[in-house]
Design a protein around this motif. Structure first.
Motif, PDB file in Angstrom:
ATOM      1  N   VAL A 187       2.455   8.522  -3.757  1.00 26.68           N
ATOM      2  CA  VAL A 187       1.657   8.608  -4.984  1.00 26.68           C
ATOM      3  C   VAL A 187       2.362   9.500  -5.998  1.00 26.68           C
ATOM      4  O   VAL A 187       2.499   9.136  -7.177  1.00 26.68           O
ATOM      5  CB  VAL A 187       0.234   9.150  -4.693  1.00 26.68           C
ATOM      6  CG1 VAL A 187      -0.528   9.397  -5.988  1.00 26.68           C
ATOM      7  CG2 VAL A 187      -0.531   8.201  -3.790  1.00 26.68           C
ATOM      8  N   THR A 210       0.842  -1.190   0.000  1.00 27.48           N
ATOM      9  CA  THR A 210       0.000   0.000   0.000  1.00 27.48           C
ATOM     10  C   THR A 210       0.885   1.251   0.000  1.00 27.48           C
ATOM     11  O   THR A 210       2.055   1.203   0.396  1.00 27.48           O
ATOM     12  CB  THR A 210      -0.930   0.034   1.222  1.00 27.48           C
ATOM     13  OG1 THR A 210      -0.150   0.219   2.404  1.00 27.48           O
ATOM     14  CG2 THR A 210      -1.765  -1.234   1.322  1.00 27.48           C
ATOM     15  N   TYR A 211       0.286   2.361  -0.422  1.00 32.73           N
ATOM     16  CA  TYR A 211       1.012   3.631  -0.423  1.00 32.73           C
ATOM     17  C   TYR A 211       1.537   3.953   0.982  1.00 32.73           C
ATOM     18  O   TYR A 211       2.691   4.333   1.150  1.00 32.73           O
ATOM     19  CB  TYR A 211       0.110   4.774  -0.902  1.00 32.73           C
ATOM     20  CG  TYR A 211      -0.392   4.603  -2.313  1.00 32.73           C
ATOM     21  CD1 TYR A 211       0.444   4.824  -3.401  1.00 32.73           C
ATOM     22  CD2 TYR A 211      -1.709   4.228  -2.566  1.00 32.73           C
ATOM     23  CE1 TYR A 211      -0.017   4.675  -4.704  1.00 32.73           C
ATOM     24  CE2 TYR A 211      -2.176   4.084  -3.868  1.00 32.73           C
ATOM     25  CZ  TYR A 211      -1.334   4.300  -4.926  1.00 32.73           C
ATOM     26  OH  TYR A 211      -1.783   4.149  -6.214  1.00 32.73           O
ATOM     27  N   ASN A 224      -4.177   1.072  -2.687  1.00 30.38           N
ATOM     28  CA  ASN A 224      -4.478   1.926  -1.530  1.00 30.38           C
ATOM     29  C   ASN A 224      -4.610   1.100  -0.252  1.00 30.38           C
ATOM     30  O   ASN A 224      -4.509  -0.134  -0.281  1.00 30.38           O
ATOM     31  CB  ASN A 224      -5.697   2.818  -1.798  1.00 30.38           C
ATOM     32  CG  ASN A 224      -7.022   2.071  -1.819  1.00 30.38           C
ATOM     33  OD1 ASN A 224      -7.164   0.949  -1.323  1.00 30.38           O
ATOM     34  ND2 ASN A 224      -8.023   2.707  -2.398  1.00 30.38           N
ATOM     35  N   ALA A 262      -6.430   2.196  -7.004  1.00 34.87           N
ATOM     36  CA  ALA A 262      -6.860   3.576  -6.773  1.00 34.87           C
ATOM     37  C   ALA A 262      -6.990   4.402  -8.050  1.00 34.87           C
ATOM     38  O   ALA A 262      -7.491   5.514  -8.009  1.00 34.87           O
ATOM     39  CB  ALA A 262      -5.890   4.265  -5.815  1.00 34.87           C
ATOM     40  N   ARG A 301       0.680  10.229   0.408  1.00 36.12           N
ATOM     41  CA  ARG A 301       0.418  11.048  -0.781  1.00 36.12           C
ATOM     42  C   ARG A 301       1.694  11.376  -1.542  1.00 36.12           C
ATOM     43  O   ARG A 301       1.695  11.491  -2.767  1.00 36.12           O
ATOM     44  CB  ARG A 301      -0.318  12.326  -0.402  1.00 36.12           C
ATOM     45  CG  ARG A 301      -1.752  12.027  -0.029  1.00 36.12           C
ATOM     46  CD  ARG A 301      -2.537  13.271   0.200  1.00 36.12           C
ATOM     47  NE  ARG A 301      -3.898  12.918   0.581  1.00 36.12           N
ATOM     48  CZ  ARG A 301      -4.832  13.778   0.857  1.00 36.12           C
ATOM     49  NH1 ARG A 301      -4.562  15.071   0.798  1.00 36.12           N
ATOM     50  NH2 ARG A 301      -6.029  13.378   1.189  1.00 36.12           N
TER      51      ARG A 301
END
Length: 106
Positions: free
Chosen positions: A40, A22-23, A59, A65, A37
């Motif tokens: 990302v 996951t991010y 996500n 996402a 973020r």
């Protein structure tokens, strides 16, 4: 290149086929747990340049996402090619497919 950016690239590059991260998990592994973020942004701007397996990043709910239908479908196809089962609504079972680099050496 900032140290955080370099570490994010290193973490993403190390995700093995058939696994996802996951991010937020990547941000934590890179030393800044609240910087999902930023992960990302790094992924978006540096995936092609560094040949990153961008499709292995989802996500925090285990969902793809991407909003763009073409990119969403490309991520689905790439993950399915690595035998990752895609559930309804682009969801991936994190208990089954999530990569935990800190446990990989165990």
């Amino acid at each position: 290149m900032q140290p955080f950016t370099a570490k994010v690239i290193e973490v993403i590059a190390a995700i093995p086929p058939g696994k996802v991260m996951t991010y937020g998990q990547i941000a934590a592994c890179a030393g800044s747990p609240r910087a999902a973020r930023q992960v990302v942004r790094i992924l978006h701007s540096m995936s092609r340049k560094h040949g990153l397996p961008w499709h292995r990043v989802v996500n925090g709910q285990g969902q793809i996402a991407l909003q763009d239908e073409e990119s969403f479908q490309e991520q689905v196809w790439n993950l399915e090619a690595e035998d990752v089962e895609i559930l309804p609504h682009g969801r991936i079972d994190l208990t089954r497919y999530q990569y935990h680099p800190d446990q990989a050496a165990i």
